[in-house]
Write an enzyme that holds these catalytic residues in place. Sequence first.
Site, mmCIF file in Angstrom:
data_model
loop_
_atom_site.group_PDB
_atom_site.id
_atom_site.type_symbol
_atom_site.label_atom_id
_atom_site.label_comp_id
_atom_site.label_asym_id
_atom_site.label_seq_id
_atom_site.Cartn_x
_atom_site.Cartn_y
_atom_site.Cartn_z
ATOM 1 C CB CYS A 257 52.151 46.909 45.200
ATOM 2 S SG CYS A 257 51.901 46.524 47.010
ATOM 3 C CD GLU B 263 56.900 29.438 36.391
ATOM 4 O OE1 GLU B 263 57.325 29.793 37.296
ATOM 5 O OE2 GLU B 263 55.618 29.568 36.197
HETATM 6 ZN ZN LIG Z 1 52.975 48.507 48.027
#
Ligand SMILES: [Zn+2]
Length: 194
Positions: free
Chosen positions: A148, A89
């Site tokens: 996504c 991170e």
């Molecule tokens: Zn997408």
Amino acid sequence: MTRPSTSGRIEVICGCMYSGKTEELIRRMRQVDIARQPFRIFTPRRDTRYGIHQITSHIGTRLEAYPIDSIVEIPDYLDDAVQVVAIDELHFLIDDADQIAAMCQQLADRKVRVIVAGLDQDFRAQPFLAMAHLLALAEQVTKLYAICVRCGAYATRSQRLINGQPAPAAAPVIAVGGLDMYEARCRACYEHPQ
Ligand SMILES: [Zn+2]
């Protein structure tokens, strides 16, 4: 103890939220551990999502880590035997891009294998400058993708949400959060903050 004659290098693991950056960092560090190479793992103190002295991936794997605020603290934790330094991170460290690049270069020049993981873009889809610097300087770059949540394509962007709506562009760049606060999205489904 003298350092073995391995050559130093910088490896960058980057990508958006939920792309598996920490899992990849942990995978590499387990190999280092099995090979009995002395190592140190650092994690920004700011990332308080999980236990403070370990890095934990989203799937729950854990490794001991030293919490730091600034990259300049790292040499305090090192001795000559340490061969591998990992930073998870990276985007949460308080330092500017030049400071972070200078420390990583210094360690690699001293024959340390430096592995950093972090977001390459902020929630506005702009580069995190420290990561952008390191991506140019690194010997090895691994860019990971998430999926996504809208369409199932490869996702490269982190959409920050407030009550399910895209966070405004004026929101702070750093905001620690999990599934309720960030979605991985592709270029087409990402909504630019207004
Ligand atoms: Zn997408």
